[in-house]
Scaffold this active site. Structure first.
Site, short mmCIF file in Angstrom:
data_model
loop_
_atom_site.label_atom_id
_atom_site.label_comp_id
_atom_site.label_asym_id
_atom_site.label_seq_id
_atom_site.Cartn_x
_atom_site.Cartn_y
_atom_site.Cartn_z
NE ARG A 86 -1.02 -1.83 3.28
CZ ARG A 86 -2.11 -2.69 3.36
NH1 ARG A 86 -3.03 -3.09 2.92
NH2 ARG A 86 -1.53 -4.12 3.11
CB THR A 87 4.01 2.40 1.38
OG1 THR A 87 3.35 2.26 2.93
CG2 THR A 87 4.40 3.53 2.35
CE LYS A 115 26.65 -5.92 -13.62
NZ LYS A 115 25.40 -4.77 -14.10
NE ARG A 136 8.40 0.71 3.66
CZ ARG A 136 6.87 0.09 3.64
NH1 ARG A 136 6.36 -0.64 3.67
NH2 ARG A 136 5.96 1.28 4.82
CG HIS A 169 5.58 4.54 7.31
ND1 HIS A 169 6.17 5.40 6.95
CD2 HIS A 169 5.22 3.48 7.33
CE1 HIS A 169 5.42 4.89 5.68
NE2 HIS A 169 4.98 3.40 6.09
C1 NCD Z 1 3.62 -0.30 8.51
C2 NCD Z 1 4.92 0.07 7.37
O1 NCD Z 1 5.61 -0.82 7.08
O2 NCD Z 1 5.87 -0.02 9.14
N1 NCD Z 1 2.29 -0.66 6.75
C3 NCD Z 1 2.58 0.23 5.91
O3 NCD Z 1 3.20 1.60 5.61
N2 NCD Z 1 1.08 0.27 6.19
C4 NCD Z 1 3.25 -1.31 8.87
C5 NCD Z 1 3.31 -2.68 8.88
O4 NCD Z 1 4.47 -3.42 8.64
O5 NCD Z 1 3.09 -3.47 9.91
#
Ligand code: NCD
Length: 358
Positions: A86-87, A115, A136, A169
């Protein structure tokens, strides 16, 4: 002083409150978005307002075409070396709403990192081709290190942290606050509330960033509910204490459930287990929400979750009007569009279009 005056050791040793002063644009919006601590109340209100304006403007074809024209000359790189659906999609859609062209690397085994290239070199490479890097990573400080590196380079492109290790986050916290704001706006606003966080608070980064952002709102009480081994870090409690903010640390979800305004559930983050089966050995049965727990909650309380969920919220409660997690996810796309637009200095332009189209 600018970032160029500080080597990495000197920069990384600064307290977060000092670091953030290097990453702001002249209009106050962030250039790099790395930490929840970058957002004060003024910024949060402006971003929330902008997100609502963008979603209103996007309802018509002419509005959508206006939005898509804003950043049609820019390109974004989505570098997601940790799993995400989703992100990733929410940023992808936010870029599309603003017309940005998007490329992605999600699988390090298909990149030059296979590599032996370092992540730092990969990200420098992206900065040669793209105007924005959304990343991320598993590593706690990598987004910050890259922001420091790029700020000293000839192509200082902005970085947005889409989740860094167990630590931060910030954009999830923005969408969580936006959801809380919208949920309480017709009921007196987001102040004098209590929020209960439940689940894996030791390794979940969302609660760490959200509890930080909520310090911008008056009289919010934080209730941290988890088994001892998964309880919130001492650094968060110290931060709340230092600001004179009330909190409770407990194992007992049911004792507090009838009193709170919001319940924020999280999943067990067993990908961080140091020993195989470590999390499975912890009894988490008392940290779940089903119809019975919903009956205990106040009729005007809301239930949140950053998703993905496992079994901590039963699907039976999905249709309860207090269940906010699907709406929360959708809010994420709009607040991320607002953040990206402001990163490129487009906030005023959208605000003006909105006013004129009323
Ligand atoms: C969260 C994360 O990645 O920290 N997910 C998200 O971005 N909605 C929460 C999770 O993974 O539990």
């Amino acid at each position: 002083m600018s970032v160029s005056d500080l080597d990495w050791n000197a920069f990384s040793a600064l307290p977060t409150e000092s670091k953030v002063t290097f990453f702001a644009r002249e209009d106050g919006f962030p250039f790099h978005t790395l930490f929840a601590q970058q957002f004060d109340r003024l910024l949060l209100d402006r971003l929330g307002g902008l997100a609502t304006q963008i979603r209103t403007v996007a309802k018509t074809k002419s509005g959508m075409l206006f939005l898509q024209g804003l950043l049609g000359h820019k390109r974004a790189m989505l570098y997601f070396s940790q799993p995400s659906s989703r992100t990733f999609l929410s940023f992808y859609s936010a870029c599309q709403i603003l017309g940005l062209k998007v490329a992605e690397v999600r699988d390090r085994s298909t990149s030059s990192e296979f590599k032996g290239e370092s992540q730092e070199d990969s990200i420098r490479t992206f900065s040669s081709y793209f105007d924005l890097i959304i990343m991320r990573t598993q590593e706690k400080g990598l987004a910050e290190k890259m922001a420091w590196t790029l700020s000293r380079s000839s192509r200082p492109v902005p970085i947005i942290n889409a989740g860094s290790g167990k630590d931060q986050h910030p954009t999830q916290a923005l969408l969580d606050v936006y959801t809380l704001q919208r949920s309480f706006e017709r009921r007196g606003g987001l102040h004098d509330r209590s929020i209960m966080y439940v689940g894996d608070l030791a390794r979940g980064r969302t609660v760490r960033s959200l509890s930080n952002l909520l310090m911008n709102y008056e009289n919010i009480e934080h209730i941290f509910v988890a088994p001892d081994k998964l309880q919130i870090g001492a650094d968060i409690l110290e931060m709340l204490s230092a600001h004179g903010i009330r909190f409770v640390v407990t194992n007992d979800m049911r004792a507090h459930l009838p009193d709170v305004d919001a319940v924020y559930m999280t999943r067990i983050q067993d990908e961080w287990d140091e020993r195989k089966g470590e999390s499975a050995g912890i009894d988490t049965s008392a940290y779940k929400i089903g119809p019975e727990e919903m009956r205990m909650m106040r009729p005007d309380a809301i239930l949140m979750h950053p998703l993905p969920r496992r079994d901590e919220i039963s699907t039976e409660v999905d249709h309860d009007p207090r269940a906010m997690y699907w709406r929360q996810m959708r809010n994420g796309m709009w607040i991320r569009a607002a953040l990206i637009a402001s990163t490129f200095g487009m906030a005023r332009c959208i605000e003006q279009y909105f006013r004129e189209s009323l």
